[in-house]
Design an enzyme around this catalytic site. Structure first.
Site, PDB file in Angstrom:
ATOM      1  N   ALA A 298       0.864  -1.176   0.000  1.00  0.00           N
ATOM      2  CA  ALA A 298       0.000   0.000   0.000  1.00  0.00           C
ATOM      3  C   ALA A 298       0.904   1.230   0.000  1.00  0.00           C
ATOM      4  O   ALA A 298       2.062   1.166   0.431  1.00  0.00           O
ATOM      5  CB  ALA A 298      -0.886  -0.027   1.231  1.00  0.00           C
TER       6      ALA A 298
ATOM      7  N   GLY B 219       0.602  -4.922   0.947  1.00  0.00           N
ATOM      8  CA  GLY B 219      -0.592  -4.985   0.104  1.00  0.00           C
ATOM      9  C   GLY B 219      -0.328  -5.649  -1.240  1.00  0.00           C
ATOM     10  O   GLY B 219      -1.246  -6.210  -1.850  1.00  0.00           O
TER      11      GLY B 219
ATOM     12  N   GLU C  22      -0.609  -9.236  -0.583  1.00  0.00           N
ATOM     13  CA  GLU C  22      -2.024  -9.513  -0.305  1.00  0.00           C
ATOM     14  C   GLU C  22      -2.837  -9.525  -1.597  1.00  0.00           C
ATOM     15  O   GLU C  22      -3.709 -10.371  -1.789  1.00  0.00           O
ATOM     16  CB  GLU C  22      -2.559  -8.470   0.686  1.00  0.00           C
ATOM     17  CG  GLU C  22      -1.904  -8.638   2.056  1.00  0.00           C
ATOM     18  CD  GLU C  22      -2.167  -7.473   3.000  1.00  0.00           C
ATOM     19  OE1 GLU C  22      -1.937  -6.312   2.604  1.00  0.00           O
ATOM     20  OE2 GLU C  22      -2.617  -7.716   4.126  1.00  0.00           O
TER      21      GLU C  22
ATOM     22  N   GLU D 188       4.707  -4.905   7.209  1.00  0.00           N
ATOM     23  CA  GLU D 188       3.986  -3.819   7.886  1.00  0.00           C
ATOM     24  C   GLU D 188       4.462  -3.583   9.313  1.00  0.00           C
ATOM     25  O   GLU D 188       4.415  -2.466   9.818  1.00  0.00           O
ATOM     26  CB  GLU D 188       2.474  -4.116   7.899  1.00  0.00           C
ATOM     27  CG  GLU D 188       1.797  -4.042   6.539  1.00  0.00           C
ATOM     28  CD  GLU D 188       1.790  -5.348   5.771  1.00  0.00           C
ATOM     29  OE1 GLU D 188       2.570  -6.267   6.125  1.00  0.00           O
ATOM     30  OE2 GLU D 188       1.017  -5.446   4.807  1.00  0.00           O
TER      31      GLU D 188
HETATM   32  N1  CO8 Z   1       4.580   3.250  -0.687  1.00  0.00           N
HETATM   33  C1  CO8 Z   1       4.963   4.396  -1.249  1.00  0.00           C
HETATM   34  N2  CO8 Z   1       6.100   4.545  -1.954  1.00  0.00           N
HETATM   35  C2  CO8 Z   1       6.870   3.448  -2.092  1.00  0.00           C
HETATM   36  C3  CO8 Z   1       6.547   2.213  -1.534  1.00  0.00           C
HETATM   37  C4  CO8 Z   1       5.308   2.126  -0.806  1.00  0.00           C
HETATM   38  N3  CO8 Z   1       4.870   0.983  -0.253  1.00  0.00           N
HETATM   39  N4  CO8 Z   1       7.511   1.313  -1.819  1.00  0.00           N
HETATM   40  C5  CO8 Z   1       8.427   1.978  -2.553  1.00  0.00           C
HETATM   41  N5  CO8 Z   1       8.039   3.264  -2.713  1.00  0.00           N
HETATM   42  C6  CO8 Z   1       8.762   4.326  -3.431  1.00  0.00           C
HETATM   43  C7  CO8 Z   1       9.945   4.816  -2.638  1.00  0.00           C
HETATM   44  O1  CO8 Z   1       9.531   5.763  -1.667  1.00  0.00           O
HETATM   45  C8  CO8 Z   1      10.805   5.418  -3.722  1.00  0.00           C
HETATM   46  O2  CO8 Z   1      10.263   6.672  -4.076  1.00  0.00           O
HETATM   47  P1  CO8 Z   1      11.256   7.967  -4.174  1.00  0.00           P
HETATM   48  O3  CO8 Z   1      12.156   7.618  -5.317  1.00  0.00           O
HETATM   49  O4  CO8 Z   1      10.316   9.081  -4.460  1.00  0.00           O
HETATM   50  O5  CO8 Z   1      11.966   8.033  -2.873  1.00  0.00           O
HETATM   51  C9  CO8 Z   1      10.552   4.481  -4.906  1.00  0.00           C
HETATM   52  O6  CO8 Z   1       9.326   3.793  -4.627  1.00  0.00           O
HETATM   53  C10 CO8 Z   1      11.645   3.436  -5.088  1.00  0.00           C
HETATM   54  O7  CO8 Z   1      11.798   2.763  -3.848  1.00  0.00           O
HETATM   55  P2  CO8 Z   1      13.215   2.608  -3.109  1.00  0.00           P
HETATM   56  O8  CO8 Z   1      14.120   3.726  -3.459  1.00  0.00           O
HETATM   57  O9  CO8 Z   1      12.930   2.361  -1.662  1.00  0.00           O
HETATM   58  O10 CO8 Z   1      13.738   1.290  -3.840  1.00  0.00           O
HETATM   59  P3  CO8 Z   1      14.712   0.169  -3.233  1.00  0.00           P
HETATM   60  O11 CO8 Z   1      15.041  -0.717  -4.377  1.00  0.00           O
HETATM   61  O12 CO8 Z   1      15.840   0.811  -2.478  1.00  0.00           O
HETATM   62  O13 CO8 Z   1      13.835  -0.634  -2.162  1.00  0.00           O
HETATM   63  C11 CO8 Z   1      11.873  -1.760  -1.348  1.00  0.00           C
HETATM   64  C12 CO8 Z   1      12.727  -1.389  -2.576  1.00  0.00           C
HETATM   65  C13 CO8 Z   1      12.652  -2.744  -0.462  1.00  0.00           C
HETATM   66  C14 CO8 Z   1      10.613  -2.465  -1.893  1.00  0.00           C
HETATM   67  C15 CO8 Z   1      11.510  -0.504  -0.538  1.00  0.00           C
HETATM   68  O14 CO8 Z   1      10.977   0.468  -1.429  1.00  0.00           O
HETATM   69  C16 CO8 Z   1      10.497  -0.718   0.534  1.00  0.00           C
HETATM   70  O15 CO8 Z   1      10.817  -1.232   1.590  1.00  0.00           O
HETATM   71  N6  CO8 Z   1       9.205  -0.334   0.296  1.00  0.00           N
HETATM   72  C17 CO8 Z   1       8.166  -0.420   1.276  1.00  0.00           C
HETATM   73  C18 CO8 Z   1       7.694  -1.843   1.446  1.00  0.00           C
HETATM   74  C19 CO8 Z   1       6.614  -1.910   2.505  1.00  0.00           C
HETATM   75  O16 CO8 Z   1       6.806  -1.617   3.656  1.00  0.00           O
HETATM   76  N7  CO8 Z   1       5.382  -2.325   2.086  1.00  0.00           N
HETATM   77  C20 CO8 Z   1       4.263  -2.431   2.968  1.00  0.00           C
HETATM   78  C21 CO8 Z   1       3.469  -1.178   2.936  1.00  0.00           C
HETATM   79  S1  CO8 Z   1       2.159  -1.145   4.138  1.00  0.00           S
HETATM   80  C22 CO8 Z   1       0.958  -2.109   3.470  1.00  0.00           C
HETATM   81  O17 CO8 Z   1       1.049  -2.614   2.376  1.00  0.00           O
HETATM   82  C23 CO8 Z   1      -0.259  -2.268   4.313  1.00  0.00           C
HETATM   83  C24 CO8 Z   1      -1.412  -2.826   3.488  1.00  0.00           C
HETATM   84  C25 CO8 Z   1      -2.686  -2.724   4.230  1.00  0.00           C
HETATM   85  C26 CO8 Z   1      -3.375  -1.413   4.061  1.00  0.00           C
HETATM   86  C27 CO8 Z   1      -4.855  -1.558   4.189  1.00  0.00           C
HETATM   87  C28 CO8 Z   1      -5.404  -0.830   5.331  1.00  0.00           C
HETATM   88  C29 CO8 Z   1      -6.826  -1.168   5.639  1.00  0.00           C
END
Ligand code: CO8
Length: 258
Positions: free
Chosen positions: A66, A109, A112, A132
């Site tokens: 998400a 997400g 999921e 998460e």
């Molecule tokens: N949300 C928003 N932006 C994201 C996300 C995300 N989940 N994942 C990556 N991005 C963005 C980064 O912020 C970055 O943007 P910018 O260049 O503007 O800084 C761009 O994508 C590229 O990402 P990275 O530079 O971080 O790329 P890396 O190769 O270094 O890392 C990763 C890749 C490991 C995937 C890393 O981006 C990461 O850890 N992402 C987050 C993963 C995460 O925590 N996902 C879970 C999110 S919470 C969730 O899904 C809850 C669902 C339930 C919600 C429903 C509620 C009812």
């Protein structure tokens, strides 16, 4: 191809093809992605020519979860009153067979979303996880429930509590993934599988999907009764006659979805 902001929608013969397309955010799922996917699903459900749907992302990410930036400023009331992301249930209610074709990250997400699909085909580059916990929350689109049903408590707890990822091999061993293919073959394999399903009788694939999904919702005795009753009911449709007659006449069946 229809015009959407965050996805691409194509028709490849009888297969509806949804590509998540927010490359700069690794296909993070925001409200717009949800709106777009739902609109695409509505379109594909209405289209009698479509017999199966593939959802995929990019080489780097199926979806990295998400959208954290969208969620970060929200209050409890924002989340509660809008029932944030409840509309992802639309995918679970979609009646035609769905395939997730996953390369790269399928996190939070994203994992999921892939798990809601009926068949999960992974590239050897795929990484699955529910990270998460590292954000101070828990899975919210079914991760604590569907992951546990798919891979059991031991591994689900491991993933949900530590936030670690599992690679495609581990995901397949654990039962999350239907098959693993080399990354270069992912889309062709997904299309082949979807096309095979779409060549069957659509009402029968829909009923088969419903029967398997029923096993998650009910007791074994009720599930078996449901299966037997719908099995009986299939003898009312033309495709059952065609399928069995074609076998007896030693020719391929020509289903008409009637
Ligand atoms: N949300 C928003 N932006 C994201 C996300 C995300 N989940 N994942 C990556 N991005 C963005 C980064 O912020 C970055 O943007 P910018 O260049 O503007 O800084 C761009 O994508 C590229 O990402 P990275 O530079 O971080 O790329 P890396 O190769 O270094 O890392 C990763 C890749 C490991 C995937 C890393 O981006 C990461 O850890 N992402 C987050 C993963 C995460 O925590 N996902 C879970 C999110 S919470 C969730 O899904 C809850 C669902 C339930 C919600 C429903 C509620 C009812």
């Amino acid at each position: 191809m229809s015009d959407f902001e965050t996805i691409l929608l194509e028709r490849k013969g009888r297969v509806g093809w949804i590509t998540l397309n927010r490359p700069k955010a690794l296909n993070a799922l925001n409200a717009q992605v949800l709106d777009d996917v739902i609109a695409a699903l509505d379109e594909l459900e209405r289209d009698d020519e479509i017999g199966a749907v593939v959802i995929t992302g990019s080489d780097r990410a199926f979806a990295a979860g998400a959208d954290i930036k969208e969620m970060q400023p929200k209050s409890y009331m924002d989340m509660f009153l809008n029932d944030y992301f409840a509309r992802w249930d639309r995918l679970a209610q979609f009646r035609k067979p769905t395939i997730a074709a996953v390369a790269g990250y399928a996190l939070g997400g994203g994992c999921e979303l892939a798990m809601i699909c009926d068949i999960l085909i992974a590239a050897d580059t795929a990484k699955f996880g529910q990270p998460e916990i590292k954000l101070g929350v828990i899975p919210g689109i079914g991760g604590s429930q569907r992951l546990t049903r798919a891979i059991g408590k031991a591994k689900a707890m491991d993933l949900v509590l530590t936030g670690r990822n599992m690679d495609a091999e581990e995901a397949e061993r654990a039962g999350l993934v239907s098959r693993i293919v080399p990354a270069a073959e992912l889309l062709a394999t997904a299309l082949e599988v979807a096309d095979t399903i779409a060549s069957m009788s659509l009402p029968v694939t829909m009923i088969a999907k419903e029967a398997v999904n029923r096993s998650f919702e009910t007791t074994l005795a009720e599930g078996l009764r449901f299966e037997r009753r719908v099995f009986h009911s299939l003898f009312a449709i033309e495709d059952q006659k065609e399928g069995m007659t074609a076998f007896v006449e030693k020719r391929p069946a020509k289903f008409t979805n009637r």
